[in-house]
Motif scaffolding. Structure first.
Motif, mmCIF file in Angstrom:
data_model
loop_
_atom_site.group_PDB
_atom_site.id
_atom_site.type_symbol
_atom_site.label_atom_id
_atom_site.label_comp_id
_atom_site.label_asym_id
_atom_site.label_seq_id
_atom_site.Cartn_x
_atom_site.Cartn_y
_atom_site.Cartn_z
ATOM 1 N N GLU A 187 2.977 1.917 -7.680
ATOM 2 C CA GLU A 187 4.186 2.631 -7.279
ATOM 3 C C GLU A 187 4.875 1.924 -6.121
ATOM 4 O O GLU A 187 4.289 1.062 -5.476
ATOM 5 N N ILE A 235 3.937 9.463 -1.173
ATOM 6 C CA ILE A 235 2.486 9.473 -1.372
ATOM 7 C C ILE A 235 2.173 8.679 -2.634
ATOM 8 O O ILE A 235 2.708 8.977 -3.703
ATOM 9 N N ILE A 236 1.346 7.659 -2.510
ATOM 10 C CA ILE A 236 1.043 6.817 -3.677
ATOM 11 C C ILE A 236 -0.459 6.537 -3.781
ATOM 12 O O ILE A 236 -1.192 6.630 -2.800
ATOM 13 N N TRP A 237 -0.900 6.196 -4.989
ATOM 14 C CA TRP A 237 -2.291 5.787 -5.195
ATOM 15 C C TRP A 237 -2.454 4.346 -4.745
ATOM 16 O O TRP A 237 -1.625 3.490 -5.062
ATOM 17 N N LYS A 248 -10.149 4.194 -5.665
ATOM 18 C CA LYS A 248 -8.797 4.255 -5.110
ATOM 19 C C LYS A 248 -8.629 5.573 -4.392
ATOM 20 O O LYS A 248 -9.466 6.474 -4.525
ATOM 21 N N THR A 249 -7.579 5.700 -3.633
ATOM 22 C CA THR A 249 -7.251 6.996 -3.052
ATOM 23 C C THR A 249 -5.762 7.030 -2.779
ATOM 24 O O THR A 249 -5.061 6.051 -3.012
ATOM 25 N N TRP A 250 -5.304 8.168 -2.309
ATOM 26 C CA TRP A 250 -3.870 8.276 -2.064
ATOM 27 C C TRP A 250 -3.580 8.210 -0.570
ATOM 28 O O TRP A 250 -4.387 8.630 0.245
ATOM 29 N N PHE A 251 -2.442 7.667 -0.258
ATOM 30 C CA PHE A 251 -1.962 7.651 1.123
ATOM 31 C C PHE A 251 -0.489 7.976 1.126
ATOM 32 O O PHE A 251 0.230 7.642 0.185
ATOM 33 N N GLU A 252 -0.076 8.598 2.193
ATOM 34 C CA GLU A 252 1.357 8.692 2.439
ATOM 35 C C GLU A 252 1.730 7.400 3.149
ATOM 36 O O GLU A 252 1.154 7.073 4.184
ATOM 37 N N LYS A 272 -2.473 18.080 5.088
ATOM 38 C CA LYS A 272 -1.883 17.611 3.838
ATOM 39 C C LYS A 272 -2.961 17.016 2.927
ATOM 40 O O LYS A 272 -3.027 17.320 1.750
ATOM 41 N N ARG A 273 -3.837 16.180 3.509
ATOM 42 C CA ARG A 273 -4.928 15.587 2.698
ATOM 43 C C ARG A 273 -5.794 16.684 2.096
ATOM 44 O O ARG A 273 -6.137 16.653 0.928
ATOM 45 N N SER A 306 4.747 14.345 -5.575
ATOM 46 C CA SER A 306 4.396 12.947 -5.830
ATOM 47 C C SER A 306 3.526 12.880 -7.084
ATOM 48 O O SER A 306 2.937 13.880 -7.489
ATOM 49 N N THR A 307 3.425 11.695 -7.652
ATOM 50 C CA THR A 307 2.538 11.511 -8.815
ATOM 51 C C THR A 307 1.138 11.965 -8.450
ATOM 52 O O THR A 307 0.442 12.599 -9.246
ATOM 53 N N VAL A 308 0.718 11.575 -7.255
ATOM 54 C CA VAL A 308 -0.619 11.902 -6.780
ATOM 55 C C VAL A 308 -0.855 13.403 -6.832
ATOM 56 O O VAL A 308 -1.843 13.885 -7.376
ATOM 57 N N ILE A 328 -3.503 15.417 -9.252
ATOM 58 C CA ILE A 328 -4.620 16.211 -8.730
ATOM 59 C C ILE A 328 -4.464 17.683 -9.100
ATOM 60 O O ILE A 328 -5.434 18.348 -9.477
ATOM 61 N N VAL A 355 -9.418 16.902 -6.413
ATOM 62 C CA VAL A 355 -9.548 15.450 -6.412
ATOM 63 C C VAL A 355 -10.856 15.000 -7.077
ATOM 64 O O VAL A 355 -10.921 13.950 -7.707
ATOM 65 N N LEU A 398 -11.457 9.290 -14.578
ATOM 66 C CA LEU A 398 -11.059 7.885 -14.421
ATOM 67 C C LEU A 398 -12.000 6.939 -15.162
ATOM 68 O O LEU A 398 -13.166 7.219 -15.301
#
Ligand code: SF4
Lengths: 416, 170
Positions: free
Chosen positions: A16, A23-25, A150-154, B101-102, B151-153, B157, B163, B170
């Protein structure tokens, strides 16, 4: 549109667009857990993914550094839970003799400029020192990355920090770091990435860069990213055993704010007890008697840091009644210091030299301060109770070493 | 298409949405020993001035609307789970604390970020319709504001549940 370093790194590890606020992976190159938090990561793996493998064991590590070797049964148990799990999963463990995890990742060439790493260590953003993205997280988040890879972050906004001036001869990267922490406080960089610019930054060696990046956490920043210079790339290439590429922000990258840190005429700096950002010139507090001195931690535990302290105390003795301790960050650093005779200088001066790890920074590994005791530490946090019941000042290895000799807070120049 | 339709709570002080509601105001630390989620809802906001009786009055399907930096403070998951236990279908804030948020996203609890909201004529108890695909906030068929699209994330989820469930796929 141009991108900052954090945006570039995240972009490279994601499908992305890495736009600030989104927020993306993100794919994670290195996933680690230390003895603090590690046992809970194992517990989460067993609870949520019973019988399942980690995503990629060649990218997964345990690093023990908080309490090494364990001096409480709780830590001993936790380390053993991690070891047993690692054995079953064939995951590499950097055990109690290896040193501070974040340093080991750099020293072993496991993480490279432009890479991504996460772990259960709130100072894993030290990896910004080589231009990599590192982030500390809770044990649930880390278990997820162990499994998902993987994980997500802003994507954070980036602040541009221009360091104006040359570092005076009596100051080190630690003084520059403390000046920066004092200037920015805990709000300016809250939740943001930082990028540093200026001739002094360009010429900082890796140990100085680690010192600066290690205190991003105390500025509430996500990470302090430094563009690697030739020397850093050289060091990373040697660690890796093959040439590595650098990373730089685009010239037209967008920064959410610009801050200037003025180091013209800088004097040695010190943080007063309780708040890392309560920074003053050392000379304003140099009448304070000192009871104990700790030189080490992920902020100032490298070969160069400990050598700098040794040069101050060479041929001298610690003031009677003062307790001084030295803890190299890693085993490799320890061996070099030993072979070069640096540890001997420190031991001769009266310092206790301990095995590598977090040492005086965590869990009372080489002792704690008692009520009313005044300590000077080269670590990054002096919150009440963090290193005992006493009062902890934060300063450079040179200032800490000088204070041990003088028995009061002192700069290296005062030692004669 | 994800639509949230429910009765709103405007969390106000001096007629402004309250900023900086920290995790101790949402779910006080004296209840941290509780691990059973079904016991958590009853303590929601009981440390937020003016809203001590929130949990008694909240109903399933309610929507909570707050100001900036919602959930700053500690990392406690209970400050997210308590809303889920009450049946509050989503929280809408102007912004959130990073850890909150997390936690919310990882546990699959819908938190929405308000981009704009016309509060004139809006009061607690009104019913709103929020479409996270179009990003619109509607009252009686009229658009009165917008939320950031998920978001896609967050979508991934939410669809998986949390999560950990997401990682299994996956
Ligand atoms: S030295 Fe201190 S701050 Fe650094 S990793 Fe160890 S415990 Fe954390």
């Amino acid at each position: 549109m141009g991108q900052t370093m954090v945006e570039k790194i995240m972009q490279k590890h994601s499908d992305e667009d890495a736009e600030p606020g989104k927020i993306i992976w993100i794919d994670i190159d290195i996933r680690s857990a230390r003895d603090f938090g590690g046992a809970n990561v194992v517990k989460n793996m067993n609870t949520y993914y019973p019988g399942e493998k980690v995503h990629d064991r060649s990218k997964t590590y345990f690093t023990f550094d908080c309490n090494v070797p364990a001096n409480t049964i709780a830590y001993a148990n936790n380390q053993h839970i991690c070891r047993k799990y690692a054995k079953g999963e064939e995951i590499k463990v950097y055990d109690v003799d290896a040193g501070i995890g974040s340093h080991v990742l750099i020293e072993e060439g496991l993480l490279l400029p432009g890479g991504t790493g996460v772990g259960t260590d709130s100072h894993l953003n030290i990896l910004g020192s080589i231009g990599a993205f590192g982030q500390g997280m809770g044990d649930q988040d880390i278990a997820f990355v162990f499994k998902a890879g993987k994980t997500w972050f802003e994507v954070p906004e980036t602040i541009r920090i221009d360091v104006d001036g040359q570092l005076p001869a009596d100051c080190s990267a630690r003084d520059l770091t403390l000046k920066t922490v004092g200037t920015l406080g805990t709000k300016t960089a809250l939740g943001k990435a930082q990028e540093f610019f200026g001739p002094t930054i360009d010429s900082l060696d890796l140990s100085g860069r680690i010192t600066l990046s290690s205190m991003a956490t105390e500025m509430s920043a996500i990470i302090a990213l430094l563009q690697p210079n030739e020397a850093v790339l050289q060091e990373c290439s040697e660690a890796r055993g093959s040439p590595v590429e650098g990373i730089a922000p685009d010239p037209d990258a967008t920064y959410s704010a610009n801050v200037t840190v003025d180091i013209n005429g800088l004097k040695p700096q010190i943080s007063r007890p309780g708040k890392p950002h309560d920074v003053v010139d050392v000379e304003t507090v140099n009448d304070v008697p000192v009871d104990s001195v700790f030189i080490g931690s992920c902020t100032n535990g490298r070969y160069e840091d400990i050598k700098a302290a040794a040069m101050v105390v060479k041929g001298k003795k610690i003031k009677p009644g003062v307790f001084g301790s030295v803890v190299p960050a890693t085993r490799k650093g320890y061996i070099r210091l030993m072979k070069d005779g640096i540890l001997e200088i420190l031991v001769d001066a009266g310092f206790l030299v301990s095995n590598p790890g977090c040492g005086g920074c965590a869990s009372g590994q080489i002792g704690m301060t008692g009520e009313g005791q005044v300590q000077i530490s080269t670590s990054n946090r002096n919150y009440t109770g963090k290193q005992g019941a006493g009062f902890t000042y934060l300063a450079s290895p040179e200032t800490a070493a000088a204070s041990a000799i003088m028995g009061r807070i002192a700069t290296a120049e005062e030692v004669v | 298409m994800t639509v949230y339709n429910g009765r709103i709570w405007l969390m106000l002080e001096n007629n402004e949405l309250i900023d900086d509601i920290d995790t101790d105001m949402i779910y006080h630390n004296k209840y941290l020993a509780i691990t059973d989620k079904s016991q958590m809802g009853q303590y929601t906001f009981d440390n937020l001035k003016g809203y001590e009786d929130f949990a008694k009055k909240a109903q399933p399907n309610d929507i909570v609307i707050v100001g900036e930096n919602f959930g700053s403070g500690s990392s406690r998951q209970q400050a997210v789970d308590c809303f889920d236990d009450l049946g509050v279908i989503c929280v809408m804030a102007l912004s959130y604390g990073a850890i909150y948020k997390r936690n919310a996203i990882n546990s699959g609890y819908p938190i929405l970020t308000i981009k704009e909201l016309d509060r004139s004529g809006l009061q607690s108890g009104d019913t709103l319709n929020i479409d996270t695909d179009s990003g619109t906030i509607e009252k009686d068929g009229l658009v009165i504001g917008r939320v950031q699209p998920l978001s896609t994330v967050q979508k991934d989820i939410l669809a998986a549940g949390n999560v950990f469930e997401y990682a299994k796929g996956l």
